[in-house]
Design a protein around this motif. Structure first.
Motif, PDB file in Angstrom:
ATOM      1  N   GLU A   1      26.780  35.662  39.577  1.00 36.93           N
ATOM      2  CA  GLU A   1      26.792  34.965  40.551  1.00 36.93           C
ATOM      3  C   GLU A   1      28.702  34.261  40.878  1.00 36.93           C
ATOM      4  N   TYR A   2      29.616  33.827  41.886  1.00 35.39           N
ATOM      5  CA  TYR A   2      30.583  33.371  42.129  1.00 35.39           C
ATOM      6  C   TYR A   2      29.893  31.597  41.515  1.00 35.39           C
ATOM      7  N   ILE A   3      30.835  31.124  40.705  1.00 35.33           N
ATOM      8  CA  ILE A   3      30.965  28.993  40.332  1.00 35.33           C
ATOM      9  C   ILE A   3      32.424  29.144  41.088  1.00 35.33           C
TER      10      ILE A   3
ATOM     11  N   GLY B   1      41.844  30.539  40.017  1.00 38.60           N
ATOM     12  CA  GLY B   1      40.663  31.776  40.012  1.00 38.60           C
ATOM     13  C   GLY B   1      40.645  32.182  40.979  1.00 38.60           C
ATOM     14  N   HIS B   2      39.123  32.581  41.690  1.00 37.95           N
ATOM     15  CA  HIS B   2      39.192  33.466  42.695  1.00 37.95           C
ATOM     16  C   HIS B   2      39.303  32.916  43.867  1.00 37.95           C
ATOM     17  N   LEU B   3      39.821  33.484  44.858  1.00 36.18           N
ATOM     18  CA  LEU B   3      40.564  32.922  46.281  1.00 36.18           C
ATOM     19  C   LEU B   3      39.488  32.103  46.820  1.00 36.18           C
TER      20      LEU B   3
ATOM     21  N   CYS C   1      40.237  41.114  52.086  1.00 33.74           N
ATOM     22  CA  CYS C   1      41.569  40.616  51.057  1.00 33.74           C
ATOM     23  C   CYS C   1      40.186  40.215  49.575  1.00 33.74           C
ATOM     24  N   HIS C   2      41.120  40.578  48.425  1.00 33.09           N
ATOM     25  CA  HIS C   2      41.175  39.917  47.570  1.00 33.09           C
ATOM     26  C   HIS C   2      42.068  39.255  46.514  1.00 33.09           C
ATOM     27  N   VAL C   3      41.702  38.084  46.490  1.00 30.03           N
ATOM     28  CA  VAL C   3      43.126  36.962  45.962  1.00 30.03           C
ATOM     29  C   VAL C   3      43.212  35.892  45.391  1.00 30.03           C
ATOM     30  N   HIS C   4      43.182  36.447  44.267  1.00 24.82           N
ATOM     31  CA  HIS C   4      43.921  35.380  42.937  1.00 24.82           C
ATOM     32  C   HIS C   4      44.310  34.482  43.367  1.00 24.82           C
ATOM     33  N   ILE C   5      44.999  33.193  42.627  1.00 24.66           N
ATOM     34  CA  ILE C   5      45.656  31.918  42.999  1.00 24.66           C
ATOM     35  C   ILE C   5      45.763  30.734  41.535  1.00 24.66           C
TER      36      ILE C   5
HETATM   37 ZN    ZN Z   1      38.753  38.267  42.224  1.00 19.20          ZN
END
Ligand code: ZN
Length: 143
Positions: A60-62, A106-108, A90-94
């Motif tokens: 799961e995403y935190i 992390g995962h935007l 869109c799958h984006v990291h920042i």
């Molecule tokens: Zn991601």
């Protein structure tokens, strides 16, 4: 593992509006321009940041929210575009830094507020790039 070959398609640049939602705007551009595959780069600043960390044990995403009185610099923000549930996704990291250079990232996630953002989206043309649930990771990955 698989590899697929693509050709460069259209290149879009965008200046996002003050206090717009960074991830929602990227998805909106890809939907409006019918970009089904591509990659994304963003630089600029955000006034609040929401990002996720995928817990590989619980699957799961935190989500973390980083709100700050001043804008955070976008040190790096990159991602890709593919198709999920029949539409561009869109799958984006920042990674963003505060005034002392301390970075978080992390995962935007939706909920990140733009202070200023310059976006480049490069479309790639070729075979469909579609996401489906991966049983091992429980992530929606390219198939
Ligand atoms: Zn991601």
């Amino acid at each position: 593992m698989f590899t697929k070959q693509y050709e460069r398609g259209r290149t879009f640049v965008a200046k996002l509006d003050y206090q717009s939602d960074l991830l929602e705007e990227l998805n909106k551009i890809c939907c409006e321009k019918y970009i089904n595959a591509g990659y994304i780069q963003v630089i600029g600043a955000v006034s609040s940041l929401k990002y996720g960390f995928y817990d590989q044990n619980t699957k799961e995403y935190i989500y973390n929210t980083y709100a700050y009185d001043e804008s955070l610099e976008i040190v790096s923000c990159s991602g890709n575009v593919s198709v999920k549930d029949g539409k561009p996704f869109c799958h984006v990291h920042i990674v963003a830094s505060d005034k002392k250079g301390k970075c978080v990232g992390g995962h935007l996630a939706a909920g990140t507020s733009v202070f200023a953002a310059e976006v480049v989206i490069q479309e790639i043309l070729g075979e469909d790039l579609i996401r489906e649930l991966d049983e091992t990771t429980k992530l929606t990955l390219w198939k």
